[in-house]
Design a protein around this motif. Structure first.
Motif, PDB file in Angstrom:
ATOM      1  N   CYS A   1      -2.078  -2.399   6.955  1.00 38.12           N
ATOM      2  CA  CYS A   1      -2.702  -1.078   7.123  1.00 38.12           C
ATOM      3  C   CYS A   1      -4.194  -1.202   6.826  1.00 38.12           C
ATOM      4  CB  CYS A   1      -2.056  -0.045   6.204  1.00 38.12           C
ATOM      5  SG  CYS A   1      -2.459  -0.264   4.471  1.00 38.12           S
TER       6      CYS A   1
ATOM      7  N   CYS B   1       0.866  -1.176   0.000  1.00 34.83           N
ATOM      8  CA  CYS B   1       0.000   0.000   0.000  1.00 34.83           C
ATOM      9  C   CYS B   1       0.901   1.224   0.000  1.00 34.83           C
ATOM     10  CB  CYS B   1      -0.917  -0.001   1.220  1.00 34.83           C
ATOM     11  SG  CYS B   1      -1.984   1.461   1.271  1.00 34.83           S
TER      12      CYS B   1
ATOM     13  N   HIS C   1      -6.073   0.211   4.671  1.00 38.53           N
ATOM     14  CA  HIS C   1      -6.460   0.153   3.257  1.00 38.53           C
ATOM     15  C   HIS C   1      -6.467  -1.282   2.753  1.00 38.53           C
ATOM     16  CE1 HIS C   1      -4.432   4.151   3.763  1.00 38.53           C
ATOM     17  NE2 HIS C   1      -5.583   4.536   3.242  1.00 38.53           N
TER      18      HIS C   1
HETATM   19 ZN   LIG Z   1      -2.501   1.810   3.465  1.00 33.67          ZN
END
Ligand SMILES: [Zn+2]
Length: 119
Positions: A79, A62, A81
């Motif tokens: 993370c 990411c 995301h």
């Molecule tokens: Zn991320």
């Protein structure tokens, strides 16, 4: 959506706060698939608080700061995301934007330009 949220919590509950932020991404249709034809090439982005992020589930990778500093620094496992991307795929809750293969360099450049502006 409630029953799907329950199963999401059961599956991703260990991520705590990240789970909530990831769920927000999914709920606000912030996970986007840029699909190119005829090659079928895919680019995934997540539109988070810090702008668009380029996300690769398989790598995993990411483009956000958290990933660079915490995940690559082995302080965190992932993370939000990346969690959001997994959830969105699971629930089929993402936007699909279709492009021609010829547009690929332009689109990628546009996303990367967005990213560098965040720094
Ligand atoms: Zn991320």
């Amino acid at each position: 959506m409630n029953s799907s949220y329950d199963s999401i919590v059961a599956q991703y509950g260990k991520y705590g706060k990240k789970l909530e932020r990831a769920w927000q991404l999914v709920n606000t249709q912030s996970i986007k698939l840029h699909r190119f034809s005829p090659s079928g090439r895919e680019l995934w982005t997540a539109v988070g608080k810090e702008g668009d992020q380029l996300v690769y589930e398989e790598q995993p990778y990411c483009s956000c700061r958290d990933f660079h500093y915490r995940v690559l620094g082995e302080k965190e496992e992932t993370c939000y995301h990346l969690i959001g991307l997994k959830m969105a795929k699971q629930l089929k809750a993402f936007d699909i934007i279709e492009f021609d293969d010829e547009e690929y360099p332009q689109i990628l450049a546009a996303i990367l330009k967005d990213l560098s502006r965040e720094e």
